[in-house]
Design a protein around this motif. Structure first.
Motif, PDB file in Angstrom:
ATOM      1  N   ALA A  40      55.892  46.727  47.873  1.00  0.00           N
ATOM      2  CA  ALA A  40      56.471  46.132  48.888  1.00  0.00           C
ATOM      3  C   ALA A  40      56.929  44.444  48.927  1.00  0.00           C
ATOM      4  O   ALA A  40      57.331  44.033  49.805  1.00  0.00           O
ATOM      5  CB  ALA A  40      55.944  46.426  50.188  1.00  0.00           C
ATOM      6  N   GLY A  41      56.138  44.032  47.889  1.00  0.00           N
ATOM      7  CA  GLY A  41      56.481  42.463  47.713  1.00  0.00           C
ATOM      8  C   GLY A  41      55.385  41.938  48.273  1.00  0.00           C
ATOM      9  O   GLY A  41      55.463  40.372  47.952  1.00  0.00           O
ATOM     10  N   LYS A  42      54.286  42.434  49.001  1.00  0.00           N
ATOM     11  CA  LYS A  42      53.236  41.557  49.633  1.00  0.00           C
ATOM     12  C   LYS A  42      52.231  41.210  48.504  1.00  0.00           C
ATOM     13  O   LYS A  42      51.852  41.622  47.510  1.00  0.00           O
ATOM     14  CB  LYS A  42      52.122  42.427  50.447  1.00  0.00           C
ATOM     15  N   ARG A  43      52.052  39.903  48.538  1.00  0.00           N
ATOM     16  CA  ARG A  43      51.093  39.147  47.403  1.00  0.00           C
ATOM     17  C   ARG A  43      49.822  38.808  48.050  1.00  0.00           C
ATOM     18  O   ARG A  43      49.721  38.425  49.264  1.00  0.00           O
ATOM     19  CB  ARG A  43      51.827  37.750  47.136  1.00  0.00           C
ATOM     20  N   SER A  44      48.859  38.860  47.393  1.00  0.00           N
ATOM     21  CA  SER A  44      47.393  38.148  47.402  1.00  0.00           C
ATOM     22  C   SER A  44      47.018  37.315  46.433  1.00  0.00           C
ATOM     23  O   SER A  44      47.332  37.621  45.369  1.00  0.00           O
ATOM     24  CB  SER A  44      46.444  39.355  47.889  1.00  0.00           C
ATOM     25  N   LEU A  45      46.527  36.086  46.835  1.00  0.00           N
ATOM     26  CA  LEU A  45      45.729  35.185  45.927  1.00  0.00           C
ATOM     27  C   LEU A  45      44.140  35.161  46.029  1.00  0.00           C
ATOM     28  O   LEU A  45      43.797  35.210  47.278  1.00  0.00           O
ATOM     29  CB  LEU A  45      46.179  33.727  46.292  1.00  0.00           C
ATOM     30  N   ASN A  46      43.678  35.112  44.956  1.00  0.00           N
ATOM     31  CA  ASN A  46      41.947  35.036  44.946  1.00  0.00           C
ATOM     32  C   ASN A  46      41.538  34.126  43.892  1.00  0.00           C
ATOM     33  O   ASN A  46      42.088  34.020  42.873  1.00  0.00           O
ATOM     34  CB  ASN A  46      41.390  36.434  44.684  1.00  0.00           C
ATOM     35  N   ARG A  47      40.703  33.169  44.321  1.00  0.00           N
ATOM     36  CA  ARG A  47      40.192  31.989  43.595  1.00  0.00           C
ATOM     37  C   ARG A  47      39.002  32.319  42.945  1.00  0.00           C
ATOM     38  O   ARG A  47      37.958  33.126  43.706  1.00  0.00           O
ATOM     39  CB  ARG A  47      40.122  30.641  44.188  1.00  0.00           C
ATOM     40  N   PHE A  48      38.675  32.004  41.888  1.00  0.00           N
ATOM     41  CA  PHE A  48      37.397  32.280  40.979  1.00  0.00           C
ATOM     42  C   PHE A  48      36.457  31.033  40.584  1.00  0.00           C
ATOM     43  O   PHE A  48      36.260  30.516  39.629  1.00  0.00           O
ATOM     44  CB  PHE A  48      37.603  33.338  39.815  1.00  0.00           C
ATOM     45  N   ALA A  49      36.006  30.262  41.752  1.00  0.00           N
ATOM     46  CA  ALA A  49      35.312  29.238  41.443  1.00  0.00           C
ATOM     47  C   ALA A  49      33.983  29.476  40.659  1.00  0.00           C
ATOM     48  O   ALA A  49      32.982  30.551  40.944  1.00  0.00           O
ATOM     49  CB  ALA A  49      34.716  28.312  42.729  1.00  0.00           C
ATOM     50  N   SER A  50      33.642  28.953  39.601  1.00  0.00           N
ATOM     51  CA  SER A  50      32.261  29.249  38.796  1.00  0.00           C
ATOM     52  C   SER A  50      31.951  27.728  38.301  1.00  0.00           C
ATOM     53  O   SER A  50      32.382  26.944  38.418  1.00  0.00           O
ATOM     54  CB  SER A  50      32.723  30.016  37.738  1.00  0.00           C
ATOM     55  N   ASP A  51      30.729  28.029  37.595  1.00  0.00           N
ATOM     56  CA  ASP A  51      30.193  26.653  36.853  1.00  0.00           C
ATOM     57  C   ASP A  51      31.074  26.197  35.950  1.00  0.00           C
ATOM     58  O   ASP A  51      30.942  24.737  35.867  1.00  0.00           O
ATOM     59  CB  ASP A  51      28.785  26.924  36.285  1.00  0.00           C
ATOM     60  N   THR A  52      31.750  26.955  35.302  1.00  0.00           N
ATOM     61  CA  THR A  52      32.796  26.330  34.068  1.00  0.00           C
ATOM     62  C   THR A  52      34.171  26.904  34.431  1.00  0.00           C
ATOM     63  O   THR A  52      34.278  28.205  35.050  1.00  0.00           O
ATOM     64  CB  THR A  52      32.366  26.713  32.628  1.00  0.00           C
ATOM     65  N   LEU A  53      35.011  26.211  33.975  1.00  0.00           N
ATOM     66  CA  LEU A  53      36.570  26.928  33.941  1.00  0.00           C
ATOM     67  C   LEU A  53      36.579  28.159  33.354  1.00  0.00           C
ATOM     68  O   LEU A  53      37.229  29.131  33.577  1.00  0.00           O
ATOM     69  CB  LEU A  53      37.516  25.789  33.691  1.00  0.00           C
ATOM     70  N   GLU A  54      35.960  28.249  32.079  1.00  0.00           N
ATOM     71  CA  GLU A  54      36.064  29.330  31.090  1.00  0.00           C
ATOM     72  C   GLU A  54      35.425  30.661  31.967  1.00  0.00           C
ATOM     73  O   GLU A  54      35.844  31.688  32.000  1.00  0.00           O
ATOM     74  CB  GLU A  54      35.174  29.186  29.903  1.00  0.00           C
ATOM     75  N   GLU A  55      34.253  30.371  32.620  1.00  0.00           N
ATOM     76  CA  GLU A  55      33.568  31.571  33.410  1.00  0.00           C
ATOM     77  C   GLU A  55      34.570  31.782  34.498  1.00  0.00           C
ATOM     78  O   GLU A  55      34.476  33.233  34.722  1.00  0.00           O
ATOM     79  CB  GLU A  55      32.195  30.788  34.127  1.00  0.00           C
ATOM     80  N   GLY A  56      35.113  31.113  35.115  1.00  0.00           N
ATOM     81  CA  GLY A  56      35.995  31.328  36.085  1.00  0.00           C
ATOM     82  C   GLY A  56      37.112  32.298  35.628  1.00  0.00           C
ATOM     83  O   GLY A  56      37.496  33.278  36.298  1.00  0.00           O
ATOM     84  N   LEU A  57      37.558  31.891  34.577  1.00  0.00           N
ATOM     85  CA  LEU A  57      38.719  32.990  34.095  1.00  0.00           C
ATOM     86  C   LEU A  57      38.104  34.299  33.592  1.00  0.00           C
ATOM     87  O   LEU A  57      38.995  35.218  34.047  1.00  0.00           O
ATOM     88  CB  LEU A  57      39.216  32.090  32.811  1.00  0.00           C
ATOM     89  N   ILE A  58      36.902  34.289  33.124  1.00  0.00           N
ATOM     90  CA  ILE A  58      36.462  35.557  32.682  1.00  0.00           C
ATOM     91  C   ILE A  58      36.520  36.653  33.934  1.00  0.00           C
ATOM     92  O   ILE A  58      36.694  37.619  34.177  1.00  0.00           O
ATOM     93  CB  ILE A  58      34.985  35.430  31.977  1.00  0.00           C
ATOM     94  N   HIS A  59      35.872  35.822  35.187  1.00  0.00           N
ATOM     95  CA  HIS A  59      35.891  36.607  36.225  1.00  0.00           C
ATOM     96  C   HIS A  59      37.076  36.928  37.062  1.00  0.00           C
ATOM     97  O   HIS A  59      37.105  38.190  37.401  1.00  0.00           O
ATOM     98  CB  HIS A  59      34.843  36.009  37.617  1.00  0.00           C
ATOM     99  N   ALA A  60      37.924  36.088  36.874  1.00  0.00           N
ATOM    100  CA  ALA A  60      39.427  36.336  37.536  1.00  0.00           C
ATOM    101  C   ALA A  60      40.133  37.469  36.620  1.00  0.00           C
ATOM    102  O   ALA A  60      40.669  38.543  37.281  1.00  0.00           O
ATOM    103  CB  ALA A  60      40.189  35.170  37.413  1.00  0.00           C
TER     104      ALA A  60
END
Length: 139
Positions: A40-60
């Motif tokens: 339907a075009g509905k969007r959701s956004l989730n952030r992944f704060a972690s100890d490092t930017l790389e770890e956040g990307l892995i979780h995302a």
């Protein structure tokens, strides 16, 4: 000129996600985040704060592997190397259900702590096809 794979809807999601990432970069390094869009075009956004930017990307990325959405994207801070040199860049990988690969996009920028402060450099670029974001059998 090479045509960028994917639908107009995928390109719109990728560029909206990239724009949000670039706006976030004005305040410092971007915390990895995902965007999911349903039929339907509905969007959701989730952030992944972690100890490092790389770890956040892995979780995302891991959070998207089982997503029920029609379109998914992950945004993160990184670098891009072009003929002109190496640049700070915001990256987005976006994928449409049914496609085997994601598409990557980037926007170069000058960081906030650089002389003159934060500013985007040039236009957004296409980084090419990339690994899938969904688990391969999640169609």
């Amino acid at each position: 000129m090479t045509e960028i794979p994917g639908s107009q809807r995928l390109h719109q999601l990728a560029l909206l996600t990239l724009d949000h990432g670039v706006a976030s970069a004005a305040d410092g390094p971007v915390i990895a985040f995902t965007v999911e869009e349903d039929a339907a075009g509905k969007r959701s956004l989730n952030r992944f704060a972690s100890d490092t930017l790389e770890e956040g990307l892995i979780h995302a990325r891991a959070s998207l592997r089982e997503s029920p959405a029609d379109l998914i994207a992950v945004c993160f801070d990184g670098f891009v190397t072009l003929e002109e040199g190496k640049f700070d860049a915001i990256w987005v990988m976006a994928q449409e259900r049914g496609e085997l690969r994601s598409q990557s996009f980037f926007q170069r920028y000058q960081p906030a702590d650089a002389e003159g402060g934060f500013s985007p450099i040039g236009n957004a670029g296409w980084g090419g096809s990339a690994d899938p974001l969904w688990r391969p059998d999640n169609d």
